[in-house]
Design an enzyme around this catalytic site. Structure first.
Site, PDB file in Angstrom:
ATOM      1  CE  LYS A   4      -2.256  -2.411  -0.691  1.00  0.00           C
ATOM      2  NZ  LYS A   4      -2.365  -3.988  -0.812  1.00  0.00           N
TER       3      LYS A   4
ATOM      4  N   GLY B  11      -0.024 -14.966 -12.720  1.00  0.00           N
ATOM      5  CA  GLY B  11      -1.357 -14.930 -12.479  1.00  0.00           C
ATOM      6  C   GLY B  11      -1.843 -13.534 -12.626  1.00  0.00           C
ATOM      7  CB  ALA B  12      -4.969 -12.063 -13.815  1.00  0.00           C
ATOM      8  N   GLY B  13      -4.593 -12.704 -10.518  1.00  0.00           N
ATOM      9  CA  GLY B  13      -4.635 -11.968  -9.312  1.00  0.00           C
ATOM     10  C   GLY B  13      -4.442 -11.201  -8.025  1.00  0.00           C
TER      11      GLY B  13
ATOM     12  CB  VAL C 203       2.829 -19.913 -16.484  1.00  0.00           C
ATOM     13  CG1 VAL C 203       4.624 -20.136 -17.019  1.00  0.00           C
ATOM     14  CG2 VAL C 203       2.748 -18.485 -17.073  1.00  0.00           C
TER      15      VAL C 203
ATOM     16  N   GLY D 226      -1.171 -17.773  -6.420  1.00  0.00           N
ATOM     17  CA  GLY D 226      -1.610 -18.010  -4.835  1.00  0.00           C
ATOM     18  C   GLY D 226      -0.445 -18.193  -3.528  1.00  0.00           C
TER      19      GLY D 226
ATOM     20  CG  ASP E 212      -2.942 -16.794   5.509  1.00  0.00           C
ATOM     21  OD1 ASP E 212      -4.712 -16.118   5.498  1.00  0.00           O
ATOM     22  OD2 ASP E 212      -2.528 -15.462   4.363  1.00  0.00           O
TER      23      ASP E 212
ATOM     24  CB  ALA F  91      -4.014  -9.400   7.149  1.00  0.00           C
TER      25      ALA F  91
ATOM     26  CG  HIS G 105     -25.499  16.039  -1.481  1.00  0.00           C
ATOM     27  ND1 HIS G 105     -25.527  15.390  -2.938  1.00  0.00           N
ATOM     28  CD2 HIS G 105     -25.524  17.196  -2.209  1.00  0.00           C
ATOM     29  CE1 HIS G 105     -25.272  15.668  -3.955  1.00  0.00           C
ATOM     30  NE2 HIS G 105     -24.899  17.027  -3.878  1.00  0.00           N
TER      31      HIS G 105
HETATM   32  P1  NAI Z   1      -4.877 -15.560  -5.977  1.00  0.00           P
HETATM   33  O1  NAI Z   1      -5.320 -16.681  -6.122  1.00  0.00           O
HETATM   34  O2  NAI Z   1      -5.672 -14.078  -6.284  1.00  0.00           O
HETATM   35  O3  NAI Z   1      -4.697 -15.364  -8.365  1.00  0.00           O
HETATM   36  C1  NAI Z   1      -4.206 -16.324  -8.869  1.00  0.00           C
HETATM   37  C2  NAI Z   1      -3.923 -16.584 -10.049  1.00  0.00           C
HETATM   38  O4  NAI Z   1      -2.965 -17.272 -10.187  1.00  0.00           O
HETATM   39  C3  NAI Z   1      -5.229 -17.035 -10.225  1.00  0.00           C
HETATM   40  O5  NAI Z   1      -6.173 -16.447 -11.261  1.00  0.00           O
HETATM   41  C4  NAI Z   1      -4.605 -18.535 -11.003  1.00  0.00           C
HETATM   42  O6  NAI Z   1      -5.628 -18.870 -11.948  1.00  0.00           O
HETATM   43  C5  NAI Z   1      -3.454 -18.224 -11.505  1.00  0.00           C
HETATM   44  N1  NAI Z   1      -2.645 -19.275 -11.525  1.00  0.00           N
HETATM   45  C6  NAI Z   1      -2.099 -20.230 -11.022  1.00  0.00           C
HETATM   46  N2  NAI Z   1      -1.898 -20.870 -12.260  1.00  0.00           N
HETATM   47  C7  NAI Z   1      -1.135 -20.713 -13.332  1.00  0.00           C
HETATM   48  C8  NAI Z   1      -0.140 -21.236 -14.167  1.00  0.00           C
HETATM   49  N3  NAI Z   1      -0.259 -22.027 -14.626  1.00  0.00           N
HETATM   50  N4  NAI Z   1      -0.636 -19.671 -15.211  1.00  0.00           N
HETATM   51  C9  NAI Z   1      -0.832 -18.388 -15.102  1.00  0.00           C
HETATM   52  N5  NAI Z   1      -1.626 -18.541 -14.335  1.00  0.00           N
HETATM   53  C10 NAI Z   1      -2.147 -18.644 -13.740  1.00  0.00           C
HETATM   54  O7  NAI Z   1      -3.767 -15.058  -5.260  1.00  0.00           O
HETATM   55  P2  NAI Z   1      -2.418 -14.323  -5.478  1.00  0.00           P
HETATM   56  O8  NAI Z   1      -2.885 -12.677  -6.062  1.00  0.00           O
HETATM   57  O9  NAI Z   1      -0.913 -14.237  -4.960  1.00  0.00           O
HETATM   58  O10 NAI Z   1      -2.792 -13.695  -3.632  1.00  0.00           O
HETATM   59  C11 NAI Z   1      -3.050 -14.858  -2.551  1.00  0.00           C
HETATM   60  C12 NAI Z   1      -3.831 -14.426  -1.480  1.00  0.00           C
HETATM   61  O11 NAI Z   1      -3.157 -13.379  -0.845  1.00  0.00           O
HETATM   62  C13 NAI Z   1      -5.116 -14.263  -2.156  1.00  0.00           C
HETATM   63  O12 NAI Z   1      -6.176 -15.078  -1.600  1.00  0.00           O
HETATM   64  C14 NAI Z   1      -5.581 -13.599  -1.446  1.00  0.00           C
HETATM   65  O13 NAI Z   1      -7.354 -13.118  -1.246  1.00  0.00           O
HETATM   66  C15 NAI Z   1      -4.271 -12.747  -1.133  1.00  0.00           C
HETATM   67  N6  NAI Z   1      -3.845 -10.531  -0.763  1.00  0.00           N
HETATM   68  C16 NAI Z   1      -4.885  -9.732  -0.478  1.00  0.00           C
HETATM   69  C17 NAI Z   1      -4.803  -8.738  -1.255  1.00  0.00           C
HETATM   70  C18 NAI Z   1      -5.592  -7.671  -0.339  1.00  0.00           C
HETATM   71  O14 NAI Z   1      -6.796  -8.017   0.524  1.00  0.00           O
HETATM   72  N7  NAI Z   1      -5.828  -6.397  -1.092  1.00  0.00           N
HETATM   73  C19 NAI Z   1      -3.330  -8.469  -1.067  1.00  0.00           C
HETATM   74  C20 NAI Z   1      -2.729  -9.474  -1.639  1.00  0.00           C
HETATM   75  C21 NAI Z   1      -2.752 -10.898  -1.701  1.00  0.00           C
END
Ligand code: NAI
Length: 464
Positions: free
Chosen positions: A52, A182-184, A239, A270, A311, A319, A443
């Site tokens: 952040k 990963g687009a997480g 990937v 993930g 976790d 968190a 408002h």
């Molecule tokens: P994520 O689980 O959100 O996203 C991982 C992405 O990687 C998924 O869309 C998945 O389909 C993709 N993926 C998996 N294997 C792949 C491959 N071989 N090739 C291409 N894509 C692939 O995981 P992320 O972003 O690593 O986050 C982990 C955890 O941390 C999450 O549960 C998230 O909620 C938490 N987190 C929360 C935050 C927040 O609340 N602002 C900030 C950062 C993390």
């Protein structure tokens, strides 16, 4: 006895330190074991907080460079100082981790520095880096050791060339081309940081959508906005390998496509439970198929007196979810009653615009055949959003068609992360969309968009 406690918590992340304070407040003699020098866990050291700090800094830069002129504010020669951004991030981390240490002292929680493992029921062994060992005993032990980055077959981590979020929080120069696996949440937040500073960012995602778990209509809108910001998406792409090259840079291989050459790779596919060196299985603590610690509804593991939260037990890796679990667990131990409402856990993605949600997504309601009504309000029609020059996005309220009880709220737009608190509070009180709509909102305010979306459930949107 000096080393005997009512409660020992292993891990000092948001779960561990919050739970320790609550335990002390409830009169339990409490100790916390942490192997890192700084308290606060991944969240404070290498997660939520430093990300952040960098998101905020780079957003300011992006605003000065690209948006202040829209306000009639002219700033010439906008530039950034990466070293200063990184230092500022470090000093925020140090301030907060120091704050946790202070909290422990103030609440008379004893801190042990070293790796904690459970040698038998009621006994925790702490091994310091020097190899020195200490044995502690407790009536109850809570495991709150969090998570670590998931490895991915074929991906060979190599310093900050092929690295994780920890490395991506400290690149000493802006990557030319950053490939995100990963687009997480992690990928998109950290990708935003480096894209704003000028990196080309390519996101390779296995699924045909971004942000799994987020309402798909909102995720689609987010993707459009991120694309405009310069993100390049390769969806439906798996990937299969990533490695650093001897000649410099890295190569990412994607099934059925040309390999990608770049100078940095961020593995964000993930996170996995952190049970390393805990001795869990040796004492009979059962793990599930994916390595998460198995617990019942009271966070009890399969060993009496040993509990686990956050976790390391799976579920939403957030968190605040971990924090709620640890407090509920501690309260149950001390008072016989502890509670967490999994139906109301907000979720925020700190991109620009922010994305937030609480409750069920439209996809989930559809899957479960729930009859629901939907109210939507765009920020474009909100006066404050216009004044802020942040008109992208919308609020969506989902309510039960029969009872009008709010089932989910999803927001993409300015300060969505703050706006979701109102929705969470309303849902915790079992509010109907009419209840939210009946509340007088100041408002001009972004919160009016939440009210209008709630009004929209009954077809009563007024502001345009
Ligand atoms: P994520 O689980 O959100 O996203 C991982 C992405 O990687 C998924 O869309 C998945 O389909 C993709 N993926 C998996 N294997 C792949 C491959 N071989 N090739 C291409 N894509 C692939 O995981 P992320 O972003 O690593 O986050 C982990 C955890 O941390 C999450 O549960 C998230 O909620 C938490 N987190 C929360 C935050 C927040 O609340 N602002 C900030 C950062 C993390």
């Amino acid at each position: 006895m000096a080393n005997q406690y009512d409660l020992i918590i292993i891990g000092s992340g948001p779960a561990g330190y919050t739970g320790a304070v609550r335990a002390a407040q409830l009169g339990l003699k409490t100790a916390i074991v942490e192997l890192e020098e700084k308290l606060g866990g991944t969240c404070l050291r290498v997660g939520c907080i430093p990300s952040k700090a960098l998101l905020e800094a780079t957003e300011k830069y992006d605003e000065a460079q690209n948006h202040l002129a829209d306000f009639g504010v002219n700033v010439d020669h906008v530039s950034f100082d990466l070293e200063k951004m990184l230092q500022r991030k470090e000093s925020i981390v140090n301030g907060l981790t120091g704050g946790v240490a202070f909290l422990m002292k103030k609440n008379k929680v004893t801190r042990y520095f070293g790796r904690g493992s459970i040698s038998r029921s009621g006994v925790v062994e702490v091994v310091q880096e020097s190899g020195e060992k200490e044995e502690l005993t407790a009536t109850s032990i809570i495991i709150a050791t969090g998570s670590k980055v998931s490895s991915l077959a074929g991906v060979e981590l190599h310093g900050n060339i092929v690295g994780t979020s920890t490395e991506a929080l400290s690149y000493e120069s802006v990557p030319e081309h950053l490939v995100l696996i990963g687009a997480g949440v992690i990928g998109l937040e950290l990708g935003s940081v480096w894209r704003r500073l000028g990196a080309k960012v390519t996101v390779v995602e296995y699924l045909d959508r971004i942000l799994p778990g987020i309402d798909s209509e909102i995720a689609k809108e987010a993707q459009k906005i991120f694309k405009k910001q310069g993100f390049e998406f390769r969806l439906g792409s798996k990937v299969t390998s990533a490695r650093a090259l001897e000649e410099g840079g890295a190569v990412v291989e994607v099934e059925g496509a040309e390999p990608l050459h770049c100078d940095r790779v961020l593995l964000a596919a993930g996170r996995a439970p952190n049970t390393d060196g805990l001795g869990a299985e040796a004492v009979g603590i059962e793990l599930d198929r994916r390595g998460f610690i198995r617990v019942d509804e009271h966070f009890r593991t399969t060993v009496p007196g040993v509990y686990a939260v956050g976790d390391v037990i799976g579920g939403a890796m957030l968190a605040h979810k971990a924090e709620e679990e640890c407090v509920a667990c501690v309260e149950k131990l001390a008072t016989g009653y502890g509670h967490i409402n999994y139906a109301v856990i907000p979720n925020v993605v700190y991109t620009h615009p922010e994305i937030s949600s609480v409750g069920k997504t439209e996809d989930q309601l559809g899957e479960h055949g729930v009859d629901y009504k939907k109210g939507v309000f765009p920020f474009m029609a909100n006066g404050r959003a216009r004044a802020l020059n942040q008109t992208d996005g919308k609020v969506k309220v989902l309510a039960d068609a029969k009872t009008d009880r709010v089932l989910g709220v999803h927001i993409i737009g300015a300060r969505a992360g703050d706006l979701i608190a109102e929705a969470a509070t309303a849902m915790e009180f079992g509010a109907s969309s009419e209840d939210i709509a009946a509340v007088c909102h100041a408002h001009p305010n972004l919160g009016e968009a939440v009210r209008e979306a709630a009004l929209g459930v009954a077809g009563r949107v007024r502001q345009m």
